[in-house]
Design a protein around this motif. Sequence first.
Motif, mmCIF file in Angstrom:
data_model
loop_
_atom_site.group_PDB
_atom_site.id
_atom_site.type_symbol
_atom_site.label_atom_id
_atom_site.label_comp_id
_atom_site.label_asym_id
_atom_site.label_seq_id
_atom_site.Cartn_x
_atom_site.Cartn_y
_atom_site.Cartn_z
ATOM 1 N N ARG A 1 10.199 80.290 51.303
ATOM 2 C CA ARG A 1 8.880 80.880 51.054
ATOM 3 C C ARG A 1 8.798 81.396 49.616
ATOM 4 O O ARG A 1 9.780 81.862 49.053
ATOM 5 N N TYR A 2 7.567 81.343 49.078
ATOM 6 C CA TYR A 2 7.277 81.959 47.786
ATOM 7 C C TYR A 2 6.236 83.044 47.985
ATOM 8 O O TYR A 2 5.194 82.820 48.613
ATOM 9 N N TYR A 3 6.515 84.237 47.474
ATOM 10 C CA TYR A 3 5.563 85.342 47.491
ATOM 11 C C TYR A 3 5.239 85.733 46.057
ATOM 12 O O TYR A 3 6.143 85.893 45.233
ATOM 13 N N ASN B 1 12.864 85.692 50.200
ATOM 14 C CA ASN B 1 11.707 85.102 49.536
ATOM 15 C C ASN B 1 11.953 84.914 48.048
ATOM 16 O O ASN B 1 12.485 85.810 47.388
ATOM 17 N N ALA C 1 8.503 75.155 47.405
ATOM 18 C CA ALA C 1 8.410 76.110 48.509
ATOM 19 C C ALA C 1 7.687 75.470 49.691
ATOM 20 O O ALA C 1 6.755 74.681 49.522
ATOM 21 N N ASN C 2 8.120 75.828 50.889
ATOM 22 C CA ASN C 2 7.458 75.333 52.104
ATOM 23 C C ASN C 2 6.099 76.005 52.304
ATOM 24 O O ASN C 2 5.145 75.378 52.787
ATOM 25 N N HIS C 3 6.032 77.285 51.974
ATOM 26 C CA HIS C 3 4.801 78.049 52.139
ATOM 27 C C HIS C 3 4.667 79.014 50.972
ATOM 28 O O HIS C 3 5.656 79.577 50.492
ATOM 29 N N ARG C 4 3.407 79.239 50.562
ATOM 30 C CA ARG C 4 3.133 80.097 49.410
ATOM 31 C C ARG C 4 2.162 81.206 49.818
ATOM 32 O O ARG C 4 1.097 80.934 50.371
ATOM 33 N N TYR C 5 2.566 82.451 49.520
ATOM 34 C CA TYR C 5 1.805 83.620 49.927
ATOM 35 C C TYR C 5 1.528 84.520 48.720
ATOM 36 O O TYR C 5 2.334 84.589 47.787
ATOM 37 N N GLU D 1 2.939 85.309 58.373
ATOM 38 C CA GLU D 1 3.782 84.114 58.468
ATOM 39 C C GLU D 1 3.653 83.457 59.840
ATOM 40 O O GLU D 1 3.596 82.219 59.949
ATOM 41 N N GLU E 1 2.378 79.755 59.893
ATOM 42 C CA GLU E 1 3.423 78.781 60.193
ATOM 43 C C GLU E 1 3.502 78.379 61.660
ATOM 44 O O GLU E 1 3.945 77.274 61.985
#
Length: 402
Positions: free
Chosen positions: A44-46, A70, A123-127, A376, A380
């Motif tokens: 993950r990227y925050y 993260n 990254a799989n997900h970006r927040y 998340e 996700e």
Amino acid sequence: MCAALTLPGATLHAMHDGKNCRVEVQIAGRVGFQLWLPDAWNGRYYQIGTGGFAGQIFPDSLAWDAAKGNAVAMSDAGHRGDPMDAGWAMGDRQAVIDYGYRSIKTTSDAARVLIRRYYGRAANHRYFAGCSNGGRQALMAAMRWPMDWDGIVAGSPAALWTQQLASFAALQRQVERSPPIDPAKVQREAWATCPKGTITNGVALDPERCHYRPADPLVRAIVAAGYEPTATGAWGKWIVNPDPAAASQRRFAEGGYRYLLRSNPGWQIAAYDAVHDRPDAGVAETLDATRSLAAFRAKGGRIISYFGWADAVIAPRPYLAWYDGQGAQRRDWFRLFMVPGMFHCQGGGVPDAFGQSPASPAAAPDAEHDIRRALEAWVEDGRAPDRLATRGDLATRTLRPR
């Protein structure tokens, strides 16, 4: 590998601290940010927002996120300085743009490149997560670059920042001209209008069911500006502080008008005029989160927002109206939790901790207690947040989304 990282067009310094590759970046001599890349990366990227007039990067916030696995970045929003000082904006339109929105994208794009170079994959997900000005930045990110983000945490957002600065100025002008008020007395009078059983441990649990009609003109103005009279604990510091030099709202109003909304360092609260000092449309477009979220919603993005009813910095009720205006189906993709008795972002001596910051750790690292985990799980796994348990020193409380 860490020390060898490079980025075209940027000055970069990277070092490994034993757990993380810590990267300091300056892009085109304007936007600075730090990116921490943990060895035990969870994919993950925050990106973390900044408060007030920005200008600072907080290593404790970066360390807190990196410890969770993260990859995390925080920007200075294009300048360095005290978050209560807007002098950096004097006569510098580009600095205002960087602060308003450009630094968000600059940091995000650079972090994307560095993450791929360091880990060998994206990254799989970006927040994006932030509170106050950071909450405004979070909404701006979703509005301006919807395809860059999967999920947003927007706490106490200064969404309509120019309007809020104008409200600060109008209230402070009236404070100058009015007899002092007693915030505790206001609160007691407001409580008397609440339904029986809705005041618990000194907190109004459902302020929207209270119907206070103040007689004092200054109190009427404060309530009309959207501040909650059943929760006045921070009014004495922020709104009606008898010491003008220490009145936080006054400092923001003066800084905002002297440097962000005007280029006039001699501007004074006493000269505020609602018509003449109406924020310029171009500056409002730069600073306010007023664009549509339709593209973010359409791509499957999710937003969780929170706000303290006792917030004396950003007024709660204008944000409630803004949220309610996001459409009849907003709960499908956007949920707001109102926290009784909570001050700005956290605090207030109430159950106020739900994982929103290092200062407010969650009771448990799950989707019911931690707002990040709740987001998340929604992004996700498709599990929408139906409750959020907050904790404090003496009690816990379960919140339901609006």
